[in-house]
Design a protein around this motif. Structure first.
Motif, PDB file in Angstrom:
ATOM      1  N   ASP A  87       0.871  -1.182   0.000  1.00 54.43           N
ATOM      2  CA  ASP A  87       0.000   0.000   0.000  1.00 54.43           C
ATOM      3  C   ASP A  87       0.901   1.223   0.000  1.00 54.43           C
ATOM      4  O   ASP A  87       1.429   1.624   1.035  1.00 54.43           O
ATOM      5  N   ARG A  88       1.093   1.828  -1.174  1.00 49.27           N
ATOM      6  CA  ARG A  88       2.020   2.948  -1.284  1.00 49.27           C
ATOM      7  C   ARG A  88       1.484   4.193  -0.592  1.00 49.27           C
ATOM      8  O   ARG A  88       2.263   4.976  -0.017  1.00 49.27           O
ATOM      9  N   ALA A 251       3.902  -4.310  -9.668  1.00 51.88           N
ATOM     10  CA  ALA A 251       2.888  -4.011 -10.683  1.00 51.88           C
ATOM     11  C   ALA A 251       1.514  -3.795 -10.042  1.00 51.88           C
ATOM     12  O   ALA A 251       0.771  -2.873 -10.415  1.00 51.88           O
ATOM     13  N   ALA A 253       0.895  -2.644  -7.231  1.00 51.63           N
ATOM     14  CA  ALA A 253       0.893  -1.367  -6.511  1.00 51.63           C
ATOM     15  C   ALA A 253       0.975  -0.174  -7.445  1.00 51.63           C
ATOM     16  O   ALA A 253       1.057   0.976  -6.987  1.00 51.63           O
ATOM     17  N   GLY A 254       0.970  -0.425  -8.758  1.00 49.62           N
ATOM     18  CA  GLY A 254       0.964   0.662  -9.718  1.00 49.62           C
ATOM     19  C   GLY A 254       2.325   1.193 -10.106  1.00 49.62           C
ATOM     20  O   GLY A 254       2.421   2.237 -10.773  1.00 49.62           O
ATOM     21  N   ASP A 271       8.097   6.035  -7.594  1.00 43.63           N
ATOM     22  CA  ASP A 271       7.673   6.478  -6.262  1.00 43.63           C
ATOM     23  C   ASP A 271       8.923   6.823  -5.463  1.00 43.63           C
ATOM     24  O   ASP A 271       9.786   5.963  -5.261  1.00 43.63           O
TER      25      ASP A 271
END
Length: 409
Positions: A87-88, A251, A253-254, A271
């Motif tokens: 969970d970024r 991936a 996590a976007g 990020d």
């Protein structure tokens, strides 16, 4: 990263060579904050090369650091812990055991998994892949009786395993779908030399082969069947057809991925709180256009240094020329740069004597070197690639000319 290093919580996912090297570097370079190292395997971080180069020996368990190192250095190492989500927004990872760990800096060192062959019989006992210490132990167990081994895939790992098995009297057949071994990683000339050495030591090599199925009896593999009707009997099969990056956590996590987690030359993802290192990544490297995914100990070590500098806010280390090594029989192989069969090649030394180097160049600028028993040539080749200085091919081919005297500018 601009956070104060001593108050940063660093969580590293993956306790392979890249992750374990990073946490050691952080402590060596003065970082005093919290470090959590999560490893999905139950073994402490260990050397990977012996898995294929010395799996029949009794010293497979070569630890990167003694177990007490992590305790003494205040590194919270958690083995047998699999991370299932990232969970970024919350800066948190969750493990299969239900733990939620917060981080200021997350480093993904998730590695790669061996590719499988979805063929009939692939689930038989004795059909093995080689990526972990546990895999190497299983392979050794199956081959201790000296019965036959089939290696599917003629890459470096497959050939290393074949060499060790032959040295212990095991009958070995290498099955490769391409027209030659090392089709994606070595020049045709270098591959031919190695194939000849293997055949001289009794390895059977079958190229241009189509694998149909694994055959077995009572749940245990006893052979492979090829498209031309050939059946090769064996006691075990090593499937060595490459590895896929473990980038699914990133991936999901976007984070940007393209056959690997995309990072820059400082191991940064898109990020600012997430870095990635090791076999799971795809990155710019010296001498390559675009990005490349490398699988080697030197690459993992280089990226660990990049990530350490990014976390501590220090100057990044200079980029290195990619390189790796392989041991096969009595041959010491070292390769640097990225091999392209379309470039001109200079031979220096004597292949018959097992001491030579192939220098690949474009417009007299060396782009890669493949060497056997030639440490000076290998070192010079790495330097030529890094500096991009032009060489004289005729002088370079003359083993009597000093390597330093082959440089034109």
């Amino acid at each position: 990263m601009t956070t104060a290093p001593d108050r940063v919580v660093v969580v590293v996912v993956g306790a392979g060579h890249a992750g374990a090297t990073l946490v050691a570097l952080l402590r060596q370079r003065g970082y005093r904050g919290e470090i959590v190292l999560l490893g999905s395997e139950t073994d402490h971080p260990y050397q990977r090369p012996p898995l294929s180069k010395a799996f029949m020996a009794g010293d497979l368990e070569q630890w990167l650091r003694p177990a007490e190192f992590y305790r003494e250095q205040g590194i919270d190492i958690r083995l047998g812990e699999h991370v299932v989500s990232l969970d970024r927004a919350a800066r948190q990872v969750r493990t299969a055991s239900g733990d939620a760990l917060g981080y200021d800096v997350l480093v993904l060192a998730t590695g790669a998994r061996p590719r499988q062959l979805p063929l009939p019989g692939a689930d038989l006992d004795g059909v093995i892949t080689l990526r972990t210490l546990a895999d190497a132990r299983v392979l050794r167990k199956y081959l201790l009786d000296g019965r036959g081994l089939v290696v599917i895939g003629g890459g470096y790992v497959g050939l290393e395993v074949a060499a060790v098995a032959r040295a212990h009297g095991v009958e070995v057949t290498v099955v490769e779908r391409e027209p030659r071994v090392l089709a994606r990683t070595a020049s045709a000339r270098f591959a031919e030399f190695l194939a000849d050495r293997h055949r001289a030591r009794g390895t059977r090599i079958v190229t241009g082969a189509h694998l149909l199925r694994f055959s077995g009896r009572d749940g245990r593999v006893d052979g492979v069947e090829l498209g031309d009707g050939t059946r090769v009997g064996c006691a075990a099969v090593l499937v060595g057809v490459g590895a896929a990056p473990r980038d699914e956590l990133a991936a999901a996590a976007g984070l940007a991925c393209d056959q690997g987690i995309l990072v820059d030359t400082s191991a940064r993802t898109g990020d600012p709180s997430v870095l990635a290192i090791g076999d799971a990544t795809r990155r710019p490297v010296t001498g390559a256009d675009g990005t490349v995914r490398l699988e080697s100990i030197p690459s993992a070590t280089e990226q660990a240094g990049q990530a350490c500098a990014a976390i501590l806010g220090t100057a990044p280390p200079p980029p290195e020329v990619p390189w790796f090594w392989s041991d096969q029989f009595d041959l010491k192989l070292k390769i640097a740069g990225l091999v392209d069969d379309g470039r001109e090649v200079v031979l220096r030394g004597d292949p018959a004597a097992g001491r030579f180097a192939l220098f690949h160049h474009e417009d007299q600028v060396v782009t890669a070197v493949e060497s056997v028993g030639a440490p000076a040539e290998f070192a010079a080749g790495r330097k030529f690639i890094a500096t991009r200085r032009r060489i004289d091919p005729l002088r370079l081919a003359d083993a009597g000319t000093r390597l330093s005297d082959t440089v034109l500018n």
